[in-house]
Design an enzyme around this catalytic site. Structure first.
Site: not given
Ligand code: ADP
Length: 604
Positions: A444, A525
């Site tokens: 992932h 971020y």
């Protein structure tokens, strides 16, 4: 992978990064469900050791001999094969969830320091031979590169294996001081072992990462102490030229305030050691949360996709006022479907992204019933204090037509809800791993933009992700993590590591989303190693002034350019202008064209 003879998961008593006994069975179940559908060969032998550019092969092996002499031969290992493993038995040689070819972001060797003095030796050694080094604490930063170095052939410094002590727990100040290899699992167990029942830790979704690695990558958890960096106090850092510093009050000899006052005196330097390549952190202080005297999880569901915007408008003032007390998770129902741990093929075998009507049919069979969004939160404190907040939350959330509060007493013990309950109470868990099984050989990667907590922003990012993932025929698992005044949308995309076409599609899709987001004023971020250059390139206000500042710091602190070159898009002078950056074109090769000779000597 071999289907038979699955070995048991190492336990905490045996290995610093093992599983606590209380989660041993859960780990066994998670591992076998990964192995059950795996088709990628378990092990791959490298044809050749990945020698880093800029050093001749014979010189490289001479240098390794020198390192073995300094640290002991048992503490230096050549990387001759790759084993992707899984979360609890993660590799320290490469990215176990590789989005590029698995031989791209690989180490040449792994070294195991036993002390800060050993880390200094390694840094001086790297300066002497101009060999790139890359520090990891545990190497489980999955979705963001794991243990992989950005520069192929770097020597990975696995700090965690031998430097994994909880150095201090102060039950009065509610603080701790840890070495790199202390995982959330280990810190939690140690606090229980010492009998400090009144101390809580804050944990991310999975508890196997290190407190240090997560904090330095600015990760978050789900108690009111969820912003880990905010709750740190004090670092010990080995600089790229070998000196050791202590930040904040740690610079004052004989002080007793290192873990309670983060700033000390003078310029505040701690921030430059996060998401950076300016130093190797060997000690980290953290605040611990006192037991709030009670807690209560809640779950609300919302029916329609369009409920997102009004819901986010309701969330913002409640979060800023601390009525919503923890980093909230607002998740899409597809992620809940995937949390059952069953592969996508159970529900849909067709081409392209799984249609909405199929998702909703499955959702009807889940404990919370059909919906589109789920809000998991927790109220803290004694009953009467909790109830005051819970009543406000209920009144506000129920303003959305079709909203439902799920009664926890109706949920079975093994329901996902109870995992969120543990995590929001600082008890590390392993449940979240389940959705990686969406595809066989599941890897992932995340697209994680930051936005204001506003309806139009939430909707804009949702549409952006939906459009791009649809274009590439991919499902995505979106979760909005609501901080105090901002939220990160975490779009997790699962892919089959053994399917190069799927990997490349995921790569293209995320690169397109980064670009779309930047045009609309949103930046990420945190990110995967392969995407760092592109994202750094979007933070380009005033003709890249911030990157030029970072490069100036890099060249000053690391004149030989040996520490984690390219991390967060910051390349040392020796690498610049040689095509090492991977921009939005999404090149599959991670390397540039050579390295310039280093300046004649370093400052040491
Ligand atoms: P985790 O402990 O969560 O598995 P990793 O060890 O994978 O985390 O590290 C996460 C990120 O933080 C990586 O980019 C790594 O280079 C960086 N990092 C980890 N530990 C240190 C450290 N002690 N000093 C500097 N950077 C570190």
């Amino acid at each position: 992978m071999a289907k038979s003879g699955i070995t048991p998961t190492p336990q905490l008593g045996e290995k610093h990064n093992g599983i606590p006994a209380r989660l041993f069975d859960k780990a066994g179940h998670a591992k076998s469900s990964i192995w059950d559908i795996a088709t990628k060969p378990e092990e791959k032998k490298l044809k050749k050791i990945a020698i880093p550019q800029g050093i001749e092969e014979t010189k490289f092996f001479e240098a390794l001999e020198d390192l073995k002499n300094q640290l002991g031969p048992e503490n230096v290992e050549l990387v001759e094969k790759l084993v992707d493993g899984w979360y609890m038995e993660n590799p320290n040689t490469h990215d176990g969830m590789h989005i590029l070819d698995d031989e791209e972001l690989v180490a040449s060797a792994v070294v195991y320091p036993g002390s800060t003095a050993d880390v200094q030796k390694i840094v001086l050694w790297a300066n002497k031979y101009r060999i790139p080094i890359f520090p990891i604490s545990i190497g489980r930063n999955f979705g963001y590169g794991g243990a992989a170095p950005r520069v192929r052939g770097s020597v990975v410094i696995d700090l965690g294996r031998r430097m994994n002590k909880v150095l201090d727990i102060n039950p009065d100040d509610c603080t701790c001081l840890v070495e790199p290899g202390v995982t959330f699992f280990a810190l939690y167990e140690e606090i229980q072992r010492r009998g400090h029942k009144h101390l809580w830790i804050d944990v991310p979704d999975l508890g196997g990462g290190s407190v240090m690695g997560n904090t330095l990558d600015r990760g978050v958890g789900y108690t009111p102490y969820g912003d880990h960096w905010t709750f740190h106090s004090g670092l010990e850092v080995v600089l790229p030229t070998g000196e050791v510093i202590r930040t904040g009050m740690g610079a004052l000899p004989n002080n007793n305030s290192w873990q309670i006052f983060p700033y000390g005196f003078g310029p505040y330097s701690d921030g430059i050691f996060t998401q950076s390549n300016f130093g190797i952190v060997t000690k980290l202080g953290m605040a611990l949360m006192p037991d709030p005297g009670g807690y209560e999880s809640y779950l609300y569901t919302f029916q329609k996709e369009e409920d997102l915007a009004p819901l986010v408008e309701i969330i913002r003032p409640l979060r800023i006022a601390n009525i919503l007390e923890n980093v909230a998770q607002l998740r899409h129902v597809l992620e809940q479907v995937a949390c059952s741990g069953k592969p996508r093929s159970t529900y849909w075998k067709g081409e392209g992204a799984i249609p909405d009507h199929v998702i909703h049919e499955v959702a009807k069979t889940l404990s919370h019933g059909d919906c589109t969004w789920l809000y998991y939160g927790m109220a803290y404190g004694p009953k009467e204090i909790r109830q005051y907040k819970l009543d406000i939350i209920h009144k506000e959330f129920m303003k959305i037509p079709g909203a439902r509060r799920i009664d926890p007493t109706t949920l079975p013990k093994n329901d996902y809800f109870w995992s969120r309950d543990r995590i929001a109470a600082g008890i590390p868990d392993l449940e979240e791993l389940a959705w990686v099984n969406w595809h066989p050989n599941g890897g992932h990667i995340a697209f994680s933009p930051v936005s204001p907590v506003r309806g139009p922003d939430a909707t804009a990012l949702w549409k952006l992700a939906k459009t791009r993932c649809g274009q590439y025929g991919l499902e995505f698992f979106p979760t909005y993590c609501v901080g105090m005044r901002e939220m990160h949308l975490i779009v997790e995309i699962v892919f089959d590591r053994n399917n190069p076409t799927m990997r490349q599609n995921v790569d293209k899709c995320i690169r397109a989303m980064i670009d779309d987001a930047a045009k609309a004023g949103y930046g990420e971020y945190r990110t995967h190693l392969a995407l760092m250059d592109q994202i750094a390139g979007t933070y380009n206000w005033n003709n890249n002034a911030l990157m030029r500042f970072n490069e100036k710091l890099k060249d000053c602190l690391d004149p030989a350019g040996i520490l984690a070159p390219g991390k967060s898009g910051v390349w040392p002078a020796r690498y610049r202008g040689r095509g090492w950056e991977i921009g939005k074109e999404g090149r599959q090769s991670s390397e540039g064209d050579g390295v310039a000779p280093a300046p004649g000597s370093t400052r040491l």
